[in-house]
Write an enzyme that holds these catalytic residues in place. Structure first.
Site, PDB file in Angstrom:
ATOM      1  N   TRP A 170       0.880  11.051  -7.800  1.00  0.00           N
ATOM      2  CA  TRP A 170      -0.066  12.162  -7.835  1.00  0.00           C
ATOM      3  C   TRP A 170       0.608  13.469  -7.466  1.00  0.00           C
ATOM      4  O   TRP A 170       0.359  14.505  -8.100  1.00  0.00           O
ATOM      5  CB  TRP A 170      -1.277  11.866  -6.949  1.00  0.00           C
ATOM      6  CG  TRP A 170      -2.051  10.715  -7.510  1.00  0.00           C
ATOM      7  CD1 TRP A 170      -2.118   9.447  -7.016  1.00  0.00           C
ATOM      8  CD2 TRP A 170      -2.808  10.701  -8.728  1.00  0.00           C
ATOM      9  NE1 TRP A 170      -2.884   8.654  -7.838  1.00  0.00           N
ATOM     10  CE2 TRP A 170      -3.316   9.396  -8.892  1.00  0.00           C
ATOM     11  CE3 TRP A 170      -3.109  11.664  -9.699  1.00  0.00           C
ATOM     12  CZ2 TRP A 170      -4.109   9.023  -9.992  1.00  0.00           C
ATOM     13  CZ3 TRP A 170      -3.905  11.306 -10.783  1.00  0.00           C
ATOM     14  CH2 TRP A 170      -4.388   9.997 -10.920  1.00  0.00           C
TER      15      TRP A 170
ATOM     16  N   ASP B 152      -3.609  17.481  -1.282  1.00  0.00           N
ATOM     17  CA  ASP B 152      -4.510  16.650  -2.070  1.00  0.00           C
ATOM     18  C   ASP B 152      -4.912  15.488  -1.171  1.00  0.00           C
ATOM     19  O   ASP B 152      -4.100  14.622  -0.860  1.00  0.00           O
ATOM     20  CB  ASP B 152      -3.780  16.148  -3.317  1.00  0.00           C
ATOM     21  CG  ASP B 152      -4.603  15.153  -4.130  1.00  0.00           C
ATOM     22  OD1 ASP B 152      -5.739  14.839  -3.731  1.00  0.00           O
ATOM     23  OD2 ASP B 152      -4.088  14.685  -5.167  1.00  0.00           O
TER      24      ASP B 152
ATOM     25  N   LYS C 226     -13.395   8.313  -4.015  1.00  0.00           N
ATOM     26  CA  LYS C 226     -12.798   7.259  -3.214  1.00  0.00           C
ATOM     27  C   LYS C 226     -13.616   7.036  -1.935  1.00  0.00           C
ATOM     28  O   LYS C 226     -14.138   5.963  -1.695  1.00  0.00           O
ATOM     29  CB  LYS C 226     -11.341   7.583  -2.866  1.00  0.00           C
ATOM     30  CG  LYS C 226     -10.372   7.301  -4.026  1.00  0.00           C
ATOM     31  CD  LYS C 226     -10.026   8.517  -4.792  1.00  0.00           C
ATOM     32  CE  LYS C 226      -8.888   8.475  -5.780  1.00  0.00           C
ATOM     33  NZ  LYS C 226      -8.574   7.364  -6.589  1.00  0.00           N
TER      34      LYS C 226
END
Lengths: 425, 425
Positions: free
Chosen positions: B164, B236, B260
């Site tokens: 990511w 992030d 999530k």
């Protein structure tokens, strides 16, 4: 009749449900299910009259449900909401909610694939068009369209029949050379121009329209043809998407925020001819590049799964209704009785939009005596007809009567308008 | 006990609900409510044993609910799902679903304002930070961060501890001059570097990290400090957002996809220091400009209303649990027993991640005998533990054990792992 058990239950619905429906009243059926998370016993009490003769299920509004005339997010079909509610905790025996599913698992894949297939069936979308389920609403597409369909030096045309077309034009100025070829602003956006007189740019990569202007209630009934043989027509259909049949092949690209006719906010659908994909400008964020989403079947990143699921339920419902021909008939009927009521009010109510392009979805109207508007809204609200206030930029009233607004809602509004006029004329 | 009534009902839930819960079994309570939309009578049948003594509500998995170890979208708190289900058709007597509400009406405003207030309470977010509820996931932020925090010639630093972070870096290349100051790829992303040895760019506008790499299970336990006194730390936090207390003041900007730990897919939360807002590059799409969203309290265009509502329910639940200190304790306990089981398996199971930075959220592990992996997954699935397959880019297994994964789920997984090992070692 009563039962107790030393258990807990999560069934919160039962207590109110049977009382939700006006048409149930004569039978006075009541149930009570006490909900407790503690280990205390709960009780059930049921009382029911003996069965009476079968009566037809009249189209009626559940007693504690309002008629919601909001412009979007907007009313959704009652049966879709109830299905979503029944499946929310455990979808089809999967042991989880749609909100919890991996977007790469077979369950969600079946949901998004069915949603796409049903949408393709509804709009008769040819195979050479991609269907994308995206995020960010039409406002994100205001940038994505020029980023994907033009280069910085390209000319593109905008036909501006309301605020949304104007916003789309302004966003495009960042990415290419957009030109407004017609603007209805000086007339307060009450019409669509004749296409014959339009001076289109000879090399325009596309001609952009907003097929239905939600705020002003102006709807294209015909579509212009780009004069550049290599140009394409692009339409923002957010507020009349799936409200009537549309010949998709007339368009290079159609986009629509879902939150008016086909689902909750948070999903934006793009239908784009495949040969137009793959030319995004280098500065385009990856999330605004159609190629990425088309190659990954809208699963490049995590999509708005639950919203897509809701859209799928709506598409299924529209097909069950007989498809968009049938839906259009209902919409014409609903809009017809509302516009008639306005036109027959001897000026007590007024709709400024030119009759030939009045929207079947958003019906703006003003009162001859503007000082009565607040009272109108207050009384309507009391009668459980809500969100009738016009957009802040235009004032007056606006009744949004999307696919999911029942005929009964429009009939009730019209009856109320006549009564209000009789009392205040 | 039985009743019939000539009415219809939409209460689809009752039939299965009492059987959903393993802890109800001994009392054998069953209810049947036949759902019919036709005007035919429906029947209710109830059978219940006499009350037994109150028993404590043990933490148990409802019988037909699975333990879902998906990396996101992921399991949500059961009580949140049940509350959402109970309110879906008619929110707080408003006569409509949250999905149908105008985002500018007082009802939805109360929902989004409470969600923001609860999130501020959870993370102790100071007033000089804006909280934005956006769309497009973290992937959109990969572009929005450089578009808002840098100019085309600016240098910015990326510390890459997984896929990511790498994706975020690549997207930034379109908008400024990003530099990777450390990359764990050659070691297969198993650690976080020592911050002392990092060669940060002296003028970097920001230093970007991915606080928890979902795929590789690498989590920052400490945070680096930008060496440029005018630079800020950007994180992030998609996959460990609200899983533990975080000192927000250490960061210029935090962003997190909701799917999530805090809600369904389709909502992305940005927490940004207000003095960093207002400098978006001219080419930034309006939807990626933090200033637009901050000035409009996330209501510039229609936000993902239902997703925000769900996040709000989760925030409320986290506060009720005692806030993030308590949540972190639970997460440490869950992760502890799972990592212990792996480490004590004498190599039957292996987690490649350096112990000091193992994620509390995503636990990747492999089997000593890779040929057993398919069998492991098949048997786990049969035991209603699903989505344990590792990410396609790394293989093996991955158990994502976010906030909403009950301790019982991890205990069951560990018991299964030990049993599987005993049978296959």
């Amino acid at each position: 009749m009563a039962a107790t058990a030393s258990t807990t239950s999560h069934s919160l619905l039962l207590q109110k449900t049977p009382q939700n429906h006006a048409f149930l009243k004569p039978n006075s059926t009541t149930f009570t299910l006490t909900y407790q998370r503690s280990p205390k016993p709960f009780s059930i009490s049921c009382s029911a009259t003996t069965p009476t003769q079968d009566r037809p299920l009249v189209q009626s509004q559940p007693q504690d449900r309002v008629f919601n005339f909001a412009a979007g997010p907007a009313t959704l079909p009652e049966n879709v909401l109830l299905k979503a509610q029944s499946e929310l905790y455990n979808w089809h025996g999967s042991g989880m909610s749609v909100m919890e599913m991996s977007h790469r698992g077979k369950d969600f894949r079946s949901i998004i694939e069915k949603a796409e297939a049903d949408l393709r069936a509804l709009l008769n979308i040819p195979e050479d068009y991609a269907v994308l389920f995206l995020q960010g609403g039409a406002t994100t597409q205001f940038a994505a369209v020029p980023l994907n369909l033009s280069r910085p030096d390209d000319t593109v045309d905008y036909l501006v029949t309301g605020s949304w077309g104007d916003k789309a034009f302004k966003e495009a100025q960042k990415y290419c050379k957009p030109k407004v070829i017609w603007n209805g602003k000086s007339e307060k956006y009450v019409r669509v121009p004749s296409f014959d007189g339009l001076e289109q740019s000879p090399n325009a990569k596309y001609l952009h329209i907003c097929a239905n202007e939600t705020i002003y209630g102006v709807e294209f009934k015909e579509y212009p043809v780009p004069s550049n043989p290599n140009g394409v027509l692009v339409a923002d259909m957010s507020s009349n998407f799936c409200s009537k049949p549309v010949d998709v092949t007339r368009f290079g690209l159609i986009y629509a925020g879902a939150q008016k006719n086909v689902g909750p906010a948070g999903v934006c659908i793009v239908i784009v001819r495949k040969d137009l994909i793959g030319n995004a400008q280098e500065i385009s964020p990856v999330m605004l590049d159609y190629k990425i989403h088309a190659e990954n079947n809208s699963l490049y990143n995590t999509p708005p799964c639950f919203g897509i699921y809701m859209c799928g339920l709506v598409f299924e419902d529209l097909l069950k209704q007989g498809g968009l021909e049938e839906v259009e008939k209902k919409n014409k009927k609903k809009a017809g009785i509302l516009y008639n009521a306005i036109d027959e009010s001897k000026g007590f109510y007024r709709c400024p939009v030119e009759k030939s392009v009045r929207s079947l979805m958003n019906v703006p109207f003003t009162l001859e005596k503007p000082e009565l508007e607040a009272e109108f809204l207050k009384e309507a609200d009391r009668e459980k007809m809500v969100q009738l206030k016009g957009h802040r930029s235009v004032g007056g009233m606006r009744a949004s009567i999307y696919n999911a607004m029942p005929l009964a809602g429009v009939e009730k509004l019209v009856a109320f308008m006549k009564d209000f006029q009789a009392r205040h004329a």
